[in-house]
Design an enzyme around this catalytic site. Structure first.
Site, short mmCIF file in Angstrom:
data_model
loop_
_atom_site.label_atom_id
_atom_site.label_comp_id
_atom_site.label_asym_id
_atom_site.label_seq_id
_atom_site.Cartn_x
_atom_site.Cartn_y
_atom_site.Cartn_z
N ASP A 60 0.15 1.28 3.43
CA ASP A 60 0.28 2.51 4.22
C ASP A 60 -1.04 2.78 4.95
O ASP A 60 -2.05 2.12 4.70
CB ASP A 60 0.68 3.70 3.33
CG ASP A 60 -0.38 4.03 2.29
OD1 ASP A 60 -0.97 3.08 1.73
OD2 ASP A 60 -0.64 5.22 2.04
N HIS A 73 4.09 -5.71 0.97
CA HIS A 73 4.41 -4.41 1.55
C HIS A 73 3.20 -3.96 2.38
O HIS A 73 2.17 -3.56 1.83
CB HIS A 73 4.71 -3.40 0.44
CG HIS A 73 5.13 -2.04 0.94
ND1 HIS A 73 6.41 -1.77 1.36
CD2 HIS A 73 4.44 -0.89 1.11
CE1 HIS A 73 6.50 -0.51 1.75
NE2 HIS A 73 5.32 0.05 1.60
N ASP A 75 8.37 -11.76 -4.28
CA ASP A 75 7.67 -11.75 -2.99
C ASP A 75 8.56 -11.06 -1.95
O ASP A 75 9.13 -11.72 -1.08
CB ASP A 75 7.32 -13.18 -2.58
CG ASP A 75 6.32 -13.19 -1.44
OD1 ASP A 75 5.87 -12.10 -1.02
OD2 ASP A 75 5.99 -14.29 -0.96
N GLU A 103 2.62 -4.64 -3.01
CA GLU A 103 1.79 -4.05 -1.97
C GLU A 103 0.39 -4.67 -2.10
O GLU A 103 0.10 -5.39 -3.06
CB GLU A 103 1.73 -2.51 -2.15
CG GLU A 103 1.14 -1.80 -0.93
CD GLU A 103 1.45 -0.30 -0.88
OE1 GLU A 103 2.17 0.20 -1.75
OE2 GLU A 103 0.95 0.37 0.04
O1 9MR Z 1 5.06 2.66 2.00
C1 9MR Z 1 4.66 3.48 0.91
C2 9MR Z 1 3.67 2.74 0.05
O2 9MR Z 1 2.54 2.41 0.80
C3 9MR Z 1 3.34 3.53 -1.18
O3 9MR Z 1 2.55 2.76 -2.09
C4 9MR Z 1 4.59 3.97 -1.89
C5 9MR Z 1 4.34 4.81 -3.12
O4 9MR Z 1 3.71 6.00 -2.87
O5 9MR Z 1 5.45 4.66 -1.01
C6 9MR Z 1 5.83 3.89 0.11
O6 9MR Z 1 6.65 4.66 0.91
C7 9MR Z 1 7.98 4.83 0.49
C8 9MR Z 1 8.17 6.22 -0.08
O7 9MR Z 1 7.38 6.45 -1.21
C9 9MR Z 1 9.64 6.45 -0.42
N1 9MR Z 1 10.45 6.17 0.76
C10 9MR Z 1 10.29 4.85 1.28
C11 9MR Z 1 8.86 4.66 1.71
C12 9MR Z 1 8.62 3.37 2.48
O8 9MR Z 1 8.75 2.22 1.70
O1 9MR Z 2 -2.48 2.04 -7.30
C1 9MR Z 2 -1.71 3.21 -7.48
C2 9MR Z 2 -1.01 3.14 -8.81
O2 9MR Z 2 -1.95 3.10 -9.86
C3 9MR Z 2 -0.06 4.31 -8.95
O3 9MR Z 2 0.69 4.14 -10.14
C4 9MR Z 2 0.85 4.42 -7.74
C5 9MR Z 2 1.80 5.59 -7.80
O4 9MR Z 2 1.12 6.78 -7.75
O5 9MR Z 2 0.08 4.52 -6.56
C6 9MR Z 2 -0.73 3.41 -6.34
O6 9MR Z 2 -1.46 3.60 -5.18
C7 9MR Z 2 -0.75 3.59 -3.94
C8 9MR Z 2 -1.07 4.90 -3.25
O7 9MR Z 2 -0.50 5.96 -3.96
C9 9MR Z 2 -0.60 4.92 -1.80
N1 9MR Z 2 -1.11 3.77 -1.09
C10 9MR Z 2 -0.71 2.53 -1.72
C11 9MR Z 2 -1.26 2.43 -3.11
C12 9MR Z 2 -0.95 1.08 -3.74
O8 9MR Z 2 0.40 0.90 -3.98
#
Ligand code: 9MR
Ligand code: 9MR
Length: 636
Positions: free
Chosen positions: A195, A547, A596, A605
């Site tokens: 993101d 991701h 993957d 991600e």
């Molecule tokens: O794309 C988002 C990712 O970078 C984050 O780690 C993740 C968790 O916070 O959320 C992803 O976004 C999703 C959202 O939480 C729920 N709807 C779908 C989004 C896109 O994959």
């Molecule tokens: O790395 C983070 C992980 O420890 C948490 O469990 C998770 C849900 O809160 O979020 C991860 O971090 C994400 C962040 O919230 C949004 N950008 C992407 C990060 C990696 O997935």
């Protein structure tokens, strides 16, 4: 995934039917190999070990062949039994004494063949690309083809001259936030992950990891060890007379500094630990917020994927400050201040001033926590900031020589770091647990600390490292990780374990600690039950479809796959999140809860904190030499 599962199933079927099924050409092409080795091969003189998936009760015989088929060595596998995190029985093979540089084939039970190499310095390029990850994910600047591993990873700038004001309007709990009367120029920094959010908590630990790698190198080998002094990395700044590691970390530091609340700001904030678990709104109290640091900057709602940074034009907001973000900035900026001293004194001064003022603000308002109340970005919430206090205090002590930063902390109720130090009860390093970082700083930051304090810090690192060595011995794939701990970002956690292991080896020369770091690298590069290299571009079966909003080939084949050097978050047996994870993976042994697939953001991600740990690990292996090149101690 369907295809992938079929292959896995075939691999297991073959294993059960051995030796009959695996010997045909077709089977060895189609089935997953049954021998699992770091796909980059081994380092000369380092621990060299492999895992064989088999339920055989007795040892199997193996032969080691040279490239031209000559038998160089023979031996017997060691029966390990069930490896809990993989949920399957395995044997192990250890090449002791270590093999010299060359190309080899391992033949197990006259059927399974696996080719591999031994090289003298296998991790230099990996370290370069792991650092390159940060350049490729810079915000606010075009990513130039002249500094990318291939033209497909070049792109236009995103979020140029980013100015943001405070979030206003309703949050997810329906609470109305008033906003503020200022905007901040928060340009630059790195996108957090797949993101485009920029988060101070995760930024702080990532900057620390890079800067600590540089500080350790300085302490042990001079600023230019292995060329990391300057000019080694693929960066616009390479050749400017400054360490490339510091140059890259500064790109994020400038952003962290910019997130500070202006002096004289009164703000409504949630004071004290609160709960939003039932969907109830936070209670706000008006406080002097001067010097606190905004938790993060992102949009009002999650964007969809794919999305190039240049096309991501939705308005972004400063999310209210938190004590954890404030302490992250204080720690990383204080650490930067001593590393930049003598290189760019004006910048060092600016970092130290910001660190001091942030630290004072955190002491004034020590209990503002971040909650999952804003849509559009990750929460990065942490309800215990005693470790962050200890970390920031120790960085300030290390930089200024003023011991009162720590002595006043020891008497502060709730700050348990010194006690934890005595008990060795510190948690693994990750963005919410930074209690081991001050110990690493005390070892690497020079002569500010008394011999006694330094020895205590070494003892803390050794106790963590001993635990990690024991974990590695209890895992059939040799992974320095307990079988239950495969949560979101498990690969980053395993790479982070290299920090105590690395310092333990530096301090003792006991090869079991370096072996532990090697084992972490082996796992990430293919010695795992999925035969998967989790580092893009490295190994024979590297991750591709992460991701990520730009490296989104999984969603749009015209976009690039993950750039070389990017680390996938890794298996997540904790709580599958995306629809894909729930539907397509199902019940899985911890080390196998991964695919993957670009939609699987809780396990595939990429993120700055995980890549910073990968850089630490790769650059550590490159800048430390195996204890005894001729006879590594057999482990397990
Ligand atoms: O794309 C988002 C990712 O970078 C984050 O780690 C993740 C968790 O916070 O959320 C992803 O976004 C999703 C959202 O939480 C729920 N709807 C779908 C989004 C896109 O994959
Ligand atoms: O790395 C983070 C992980 O420890 C948490 O469990 C998770 C849900 O809160 O979020 C991860 O971090 C994400 C962040 O919230 C949004 N950008 C992407 C990060 C990696 O997935």
């Amino acid at each position: 995934m369907g295809r992938r599962l079929a292959l896995t199933a075939l691999g297991i079927a073959c294993a059960l039917a051995m030796p009959a099924c695996v010997s045909s050409e077709v089977a060895s092409d189609v089935a997953l190999p049954e021998v699992f080795i770091n796909q980059m091969g081994f380092e000369e003189g380092a621990r060299q070990s492999a895992t064989i998936r088999t339920g055989a009760r007795d040892p199997l015989s193996w032969e080691l062949l040279s490239n031209d088929g000559a038998v160089l060595r023979t031996g017997q596998t060691r029966v390990f039994g069930n490896s809990p995190a993989a949920g399957e029985p395995v044997h192990t093979v250890e090449f002791a004494p270590a093999l010299p540089v060359g190309a080899y084939k391992l033949v197990v039970d006259e059927s399974t063949r696996h080719a591999f190499e031994v090289r003298s310095e296998p991790y230099g390029e990996l370290a370069e690309r792991a650092l390159g990850y940060f350049y490729l994910n810079r915000a606010g600047t075009p990513i130039l083809a002249s500094h990318t591993p291939g033209p497909q990873w070049a792109r236009a700038a995103g979020h140029v001259e980013e100015r943001a004001t405070c979030f206003h309007g309703k949050d997810k709990m329906g609470l109305e936030w008033p906003g503020c009367d200022y905007t901040l120029d928060v340009s630059g920094g790195w996108y957090d992950a797949g993101d485009h959010g920029k988060y101070v908590v995760n930024g702080g630990i990532s900057v620390w990891m890079l800067q600590n790698a540089a500080e350790r190198m300085r302490a042990r080998g001079g600023a230019d060890q292995n060329g990391w002094g300057d000019g080694r990395a693929d960066l616009p700044e390479a050749g400017n007379g400054v360490s490339d590691i510091l140059d890259e970390a500064r790109w994020e530091l400038e952003f962290l500094l910019a997130m500070q609340v202006p002096d004289g700001t009164q703000m409504d904030l949630p004071i004290g630990l609160q709960s939003v678990a039932g969907g109830q709104p936070l209670q706000l109290t008006s406080v002097d917020a001067s010097g606190l640091v905004h938790h993060k900057v992102h949009t009002r709602a999650w964007s969809t994927l794919p999305l190039l940074p240049e096309n991501d034009t939705a308005e972004r907001f400063l999310i209210p400050p938190s004590t954890a973000a404030t302490l992250n900035m204080a720690a990383a900026a204080a650490q930067a201040a001593r590393l930049w001293r003598g290189v760019d004194d004006a910048f060092a001064d600016r970092c130290l001033r910001a660190a001091r003022s942030a630290y004072d603000a955190a002491k004034r308002v020590p209990d503002i926590y971040a909650y999952d109340t804003f849509d559009g970005g990750g929460a990065y919430g942490d309800d215990n900031v005693s470790d962050e206090f200890a970390w920031a205090a120790m960085e300030l002590f290390a930089t200024t020589g003023d011991a009162s930063f720590v002595s006043e902390l020891a008497s502060t109720p709730g700050v348990d770091w010194l006690i934890a130090m005595r008990d060795g009860g510190l948690q693994d390093i990750f963005w919410a647990e930074v209690g081991l970082l001050p110990a690493a700083t005390m070892v690497s930051a020079g002569d500010v600390f008394s011999e006694n304090d330094r020895a205590r810090a070494v003892a803390v690192l050794l106790s963590a490292a001993d635990r990690y060595v024991a974990d590695a011995g209890a895992d059939g794939y040799g992974v320095p990780n307990p079988p239950y701990a495969y949560d979101w970002g498990s690969n980053g956690g395993i790479a982070s374990r290299a920090v105590p292991l690395g310092y333990a080896f530096d301090e003792t020369d006991d090869s079991k600690y370096r072996d532990g770091a090697v084992a972490a690298m082996d796992y990430l590069l293919g010695r795992n039950p999925l035969d998967q290299s989790y580092v893009a571009g490295f190994g024979t079966r590297p991750v591709k479809f992460v991701h990520h909003r730009f490296w989104a080939a999984g969603a749009d084949p015209s976009l690039p796959i993950a750039a070389p050097g990017a680390l996938s978050g890794g298996p997540n047996s904790g709580y599958p999140t995306s629809e894909f994870e729930l539907a397509d993976i199902g019940p899985c042994a911890p080390q196998k809860c991964w695919a993957d697939d670009h939609t699987a953001y809780s396990l595939n991600e990429v993120a700055i904190n995980w890549n910073a740990a990968l850089f630490w690990l790769a650059s550590y292996l490159e800048t430390s030499k195996p204890a005894d090149a001729s006879s590594p101690e057999p482990v397990q």
